[in-house]
Design an enzyme around this catalytic site. Structure first.
Site, mmCIF file in Angstrom:
data_model
loop_
_atom_site.group_PDB
_atom_site.id
_atom_site.type_symbol
_atom_site.label_atom_id
_atom_site.label_comp_id
_atom_site.label_asym_id
_atom_site.label_seq_id
_atom_site.Cartn_x
_atom_site.Cartn_y
_atom_site.Cartn_z
ATOM 1 N N GLY A 193 30.150 63.759 66.745
ATOM 2 C CA GLY A 193 30.907 62.782 67.526
ATOM 3 C C GLY A 193 30.024 62.102 68.546
ATOM 4 N N TYR B 202 47.776 68.287 68.977
ATOM 5 C CA TYR B 202 46.561 68.268 69.800
ATOM 6 C C TYR B 202 46.467 69.542 70.631
ATOM 7 C CZ TYR B 202 42.931 66.688 73.006
ATOM 8 O OH TYR B 202 41.767 66.591 73.733
ATOM 9 N N LYS C 247 43.491 72.490 70.302
ATOM 10 C CA LYS C 247 42.606 72.867 71.398
ATOM 11 C C LYS C 247 42.772 74.338 71.768
ATOM 12 C CE LYS C 247 40.510 69.004 71.547
ATOM 13 N NZ LYS C 247 39.097 68.911 71.099
#
Length: 278
Positions: free
Chosen positions: A23, A167, A171
């Site tokens: 990323g 999400y 995480k």
């Protein structure tokens, strides 16, 4: 609102280290790549955005210092090639920064959340983290050393209305993976940690929500516990550099929270107290 000056004594803190940053074509990944090179590391950035990735490399330094490899972290063969290409070019791998992450693009409500979107986010955020750790470990175990760092989030141990269920789940999973890998890989001299930042006005946020960075910063500052300063990508990069380098040589299994005390407070309490005393 704040500065990110680097002490002169620490400018070579990653000298001769070799790092992969997934990323790395923008946001926290790009900022970390710049910092790593400034600190003396050789960096390979990986991303699915070839044009952006190559542009980042061209802007930061020469090909012998920083280079780009196309990599979809959900594909085992891509991640294997990323690590093998790094070894072929630099002869070793000291640091793996697993930074890839995406947000959900469907409504918050569990009744409206998209099934395919859930699978997509889980695949990139969790399976991708698993693969980069697996292939990093493949070359770090024989070397009996190395540092793996993941980008998690304050959503790795909290939840809030408006932050998608998938999400938050991913995480939490990244934090669990960090803890589990720390247990196994510590026996081979490899450290595994993660960073959990508060809101950073990165392209990840601005693109998904369709707002500019100044609006994200305004909202983040309103909700923040620590006033008078904004969290920047540079602050997260500083934390990653600490966990990646020898200054943290006996630190493993840590979730380094970068939130100005946000998750230590109950924002509803002072509001309720203020209204109650009014």
């Amino acid at each position: 609102m704040g500065s990110t000056s680097t002490p002169a004594s620490s400018t070579n803190r990653l000298q001769d280290k070799v790092a992969i940053i997934t990323g790395g074509a923008g946001g926290i990944g790009e900022t970390t790549a710049k910092l790593f090179v400034r600190y003396g590391a050789k960096v390979v950035i990986a991303d699915i955005s070839d044009d952006h990735g190559q542009k980042v490399c061209n802007n930061i330094g020469s090909p012998d210092v920083i280079s780009f490899v196309h990599c979809d972290v959900t594909k085992d063969e891509d991640v294997r090639n990323l690590v093998d290409t790094t070894i072929a070019k630099h002869g070793k791998l000291d640091i793996m920064f697993g930074n890839v992450g995406v947000l959900s693009t469907t409504p918050y409500s569990i009744l409206e959340a998209g099934n395919e979107d859930f699978k997509r986010v889980m695949d990139i955020n969790v399976y991708g983290a698993f693969l980069v750790a697996k292939h990093a470990a493949r070359v770090m175990i024989p070397a009996k050393k190395g540092s793996i760092v993941f980008t998690a989030s304050i959503s790795s141990f909290t939840a809030g209305e408006g932050v998608s269920h998938v999400y938050t789940a991913t995480k939490h999973a990244v934090l669990g993976l960090t803890t589990s890998l720390c247990t196994e890989l510590g026996q081979h001299g490899i450290r595994v940690n993660c960073v959990s930042p508060y809101v950073v006005a990165s392209p990840l946020l601005t693109d998904v929500f369709g707002v500019d960075s100044s609006r994200v910063e305004e909202l983040a500052h309103q909700a923040a516990n620590l006033k008078g300063i904004l969290l920047r990508a540079e602050d997260v990069a500083d934390a990653v550099a600490y966990l990646a380098g020898d200054e943290s040589k006996y630190v493993s299994g840590l979730n380094l929270v970068i939130d100005g005390g946000y998750t230590r407070t109950n924002p509803a309490f002072p509001t309720a107290l203020k209204h109650g005393l009014a």
